[in-house]
Design a protein around this motif. Structure first.
Motif, PDB file in Angstrom:
ATOM      1  N   ILE A   1       0.837  -1.204   0.000  1.00  0.00           N
ATOM      2  CA  ILE A   1       0.000   0.000   0.000  1.00  0.00           C
ATOM      3  C   ILE A   1       0.869   1.252   0.000  1.00  0.00           C
ATOM      4  O   ILE A   1       0.604   2.220  -0.737  1.00  0.00           O
ATOM      5  CB  ILE A   1      -0.939  -0.018   1.218  1.00  0.00           C
ATOM      6  CG1 ILE A   1      -1.956  -1.154   1.093  1.00  0.00           C
ATOM      7  CG2 ILE A   1      -1.659   1.322   1.368  1.00  0.00           C
ATOM      8  CD1 ILE A   1      -2.720  -1.439   2.373  1.00  0.00           C
TER       9      ILE A   1
ATOM     10  N   ARG B   1       0.920   4.313  -2.798  1.00  0.00           N
ATOM     11  CA  ARG B   1       0.712   5.723  -2.462  1.00  0.00           C
ATOM     12  C   ARG B   1       1.892   6.583  -2.901  1.00  0.00           C
ATOM     13  O   ARG B   1       1.713   7.692  -3.411  1.00  0.00           O
ATOM     14  CB  ARG B   1       0.495   5.861  -0.959  1.00  0.00           C
ATOM     15  CG  ARG B   1      -0.834   5.311  -0.480  1.00  0.00           C
ATOM     16  CD  ARG B   1      -0.887   5.212   1.031  1.00  0.00           C
ATOM     17  NE  ARG B   1      -2.209   4.789   1.512  1.00  0.00           N
ATOM     18  CZ  ARG B   1      -2.437   4.307   2.730  1.00  0.00           C
ATOM     19  NH1 ARG B   1      -1.423   4.171   3.591  1.00  0.00           N
ATOM     20  NH2 ARG B   1      -3.667   3.951   3.078  1.00  0.00           N
TER      21      ARG B   1
ATOM     22  N   VAL C   1      -5.410   3.091  -4.467  1.00  0.00           N
ATOM     23  CA  VAL C   1      -5.653   2.044  -3.483  1.00  0.00           C
ATOM     24  C   VAL C   1      -7.148   2.026  -3.174  1.00  0.00           C
ATOM     25  O   VAL C   1      -7.733   3.068  -2.864  1.00  0.00           O
ATOM     26  CB  VAL C   1      -4.857   2.273  -2.190  1.00  0.00           C
ATOM     27  CG1 VAL C   1      -5.121   1.151  -1.192  1.00  0.00           C
ATOM     28  CG2 VAL C   1      -3.359   2.387  -2.478  1.00  0.00           C
ATOM     29  N   CYS C   2      -7.752   0.849  -3.276  1.00  0.00           N
ATOM     30  CA  CYS C   2      -9.160   0.665  -2.928  1.00  0.00           C
ATOM     31  C   CYS C   2      -9.226  -0.413  -1.857  1.00  0.00           C
ATOM     32  O   CYS C   2      -8.791  -1.543  -2.082  1.00  0.00           O
ATOM     33  CB  CYS C   2      -9.969   0.254  -4.156  1.00  0.00           C
ATOM     34  SG  CYS C   2     -11.716  -0.064  -3.814  1.00  0.00           S
ATOM     35  N   HIS C   3      -9.725  -0.078  -0.676  1.00  0.00           N
ATOM     36  CA  HIS C   3      -9.776  -1.002   0.458  1.00  0.00           C
ATOM     37  C   HIS C   3     -11.117  -1.733   0.476  1.00  0.00           C
ATOM     38  O   HIS C   3     -12.162  -1.134   0.195  1.00  0.00           O
ATOM     39  CB  HIS C   3      -9.613  -0.237   1.766  1.00  0.00           C
ATOM     40  CG  HIS C   3      -8.377   0.578   1.841  1.00  0.00           C
ATOM     41  ND1 HIS C   3      -7.238   0.156   2.499  1.00  0.00           N
ATOM     42  CD2 HIS C   3      -8.079   1.816   1.329  1.00  0.00           C
ATOM     43  CE1 HIS C   3      -6.307   1.092   2.398  1.00  0.00           C
ATOM     44  NE2 HIS C   3      -6.791   2.098   1.693  1.00  0.00           N
TER      45      HIS C   3
ATOM     46  N   PRO D   1      -7.330   3.027   5.564  1.00  0.00           N
ATOM     47  CA  PRO D   1      -7.473   3.965   4.438  1.00  0.00           C
ATOM     48  C   PRO D   1      -7.077   5.381   4.834  1.00  0.00           C
ATOM     49  O   PRO D   1      -7.292   5.813   5.973  1.00  0.00           O
ATOM     50  CB  PRO D   1      -8.963   3.893   4.104  1.00  0.00           C
ATOM     51  CG  PRO D   1      -9.461   2.635   4.738  1.00  0.00           C
ATOM     52  CD  PRO D   1      -8.603   2.385   5.928  1.00  0.00           C
TER      53      PRO D   1
ATOM     54  N   GLU E   1      -9.227   7.812  -0.157  1.00  0.00           N
ATOM     55  CA  GLU E   1      -9.123   6.463  -0.721  1.00  0.00           C
ATOM     56  C   GLU E   1     -10.471   5.757  -0.622  1.00  0.00           C
ATOM     57  O   GLU E   1     -11.167   5.865   0.385  1.00  0.00           O
ATOM     58  CB  GLU E   1      -8.042   5.653   0.000  1.00  0.00           C
ATOM     59  CG  GLU E   1      -6.643   6.165  -0.280  1.00  0.00           C
ATOM     60  CD  GLU E   1      -5.548   5.384   0.415  1.00  0.00           C
ATOM     61  OE1 GLU E   1      -4.383   5.531   0.023  1.00  0.00           O
ATOM     62  OE2 GLU E   1      -5.846   4.638   1.378  1.00  0.00           O
ATOM     63  N   ASP E   2     -10.815   5.013  -1.664  1.00  0.00           N
ATOM     64  CA  ASP E   2     -12.095   4.312  -1.694  1.00  0.00           C
ATOM     65  C   ASP E   2     -12.111   3.148  -0.711  1.00  0.00           C
ATOM     66  O   ASP E   2     -11.097   2.450  -0.526  1.00  0.00           O
ATOM     67  CB  ASP E   2     -12.371   3.775  -3.100  1.00  0.00           C
ATOM     68  CG  ASP E   2     -12.668   4.882  -4.096  1.00  0.00           C
ATOM     69  OD1 ASP E   2     -13.458   5.772  -3.746  1.00  0.00           O
ATOM     70  OD2 ASP E   2     -12.103   4.846  -5.203  1.00  0.00           O
ATOM     71  N   VAL E   3     -13.262   2.931  -0.086  1.00  0.00           N
ATOM     72  CA  VAL E   3     -13.474   1.802   0.829  1.00  0.00           C
ATOM     73  C   VAL E   3     -14.771   1.110   0.441  1.00  0.00           C
ATOM     74  O   VAL E   3     -15.823   1.750   0.340  1.00  0.00           O
ATOM     75  CB  VAL E   3     -13.551   2.254   2.295  1.00  0.00           C
ATOM     76  CG1 VAL E   3     -13.734   1.036   3.205  1.00  0.00           C
ATOM     77  CG2 VAL E   3     -12.307   3.035   2.694  1.00  0.00           C
TER      78      VAL E   3
END
Length: 231
Positions: free
Chosen positions: A51, A55, A61-63, A105, A109-111
């Protein structure tokens, strides 16, 4: 089998078309005795390195995490339940569903919170990805949510780079067996370790394991570790 073979080839990631996807790296896997992941501290450290490399190099990065929410999807046939009818795992009311701080995250960042094994079980997931060419996948459990997501990605024409030492399961052998079985059918994808993934996310060309043919990795209980080591 030898450490290197015809399956090991030079490779580089198209960084603009790559998304790093950590799956289910939640507190319950080091706190709940029913769901402990073997070597979880190592898995988290390796995932954090992947990760961090993403970055540092502008890779998305998608969690993904698991919340078994019965208000969204009622209990399924044969699904285990808690003593009061609550979810037996990943109860959204349990603070242990939180993503571990080592891999948490960052703002922006998308979660994705999913209610089933595969990230693709959620309709919101493909639009969230925005059509990547490659997913770099790490997380837990290797034979469950990681495997289901990988198979669904491949079925949708998305290539997967599986980071073999940044995934985990209940035992080392369970994790290694899952990785080997995934590698045997990882059409269009590749397998590498954390150090290689970090270098690839930095724009380097590295050697990875890529599938040729079908199910080339044959193993017995006694040589699981040796076959895993060839990847």
């Amino acid at each position: 089998m030898t450490a290197k073979s015809e399956f090991h080839v030079p490779f580089s990631l198209p960084l603009a078309g790559t998304v790093v996807l950590p799956i289910d790296l939640q507190e319950e896997h080091r706190r709940d005795p029913r769901y402990l992941v073997h070597g979880y501290d190592r898995v988290l450290a390796n995932a954090a390195a992947v990760i961090g490399a993403a970055r540092a190099n502008g890779v998305r990065v998608c969690h993904a995490g698991f919340r078994r929410d019965f208000s969204v999807a009622p209990p399924r046939p044969f699904e285990p339940l808690g003593p009061d009818g609550e979810p037996a795992f990943s109860d959204p009311d349990n603070p242990d569903v939180a993503i571990c701080p080592e891999v948490a995250p960052l703002p922006g960042e998308d979660v994705l919170w999913k209610n089933d094994l595969s990230c693709f079980s959620e309709a919101a997931f493909p639009p969230m990805l925005s059509g990547p060419e490659w997913l770099v996948i790490c997380g837990v459990w290797a034979e469950a949510c990681v495997a289901a997501t990988i198979r669904d990605a491949v079925a949708r024409g998305i290539r997967v780079l599986l980071v073999k030492d940044a995934v985990g399961s209940g035992t080392e052998e369970m994790s290694q067996t899952a990785v080997i079985n995934l590698a045997n059918r990882l059409y269009g994808g590749a397998v590498c370790d954390t150090a290689t993934a970090v270098a690839l996310l930095g724009g380097a060309e590295e050697t990875v394991w890529r599938l040729t043919g079908s199910t080339p990795l044959r193993f017995r209980a006694a040589d699981i570790g040796a076959v895993f080591g060839t990847l």
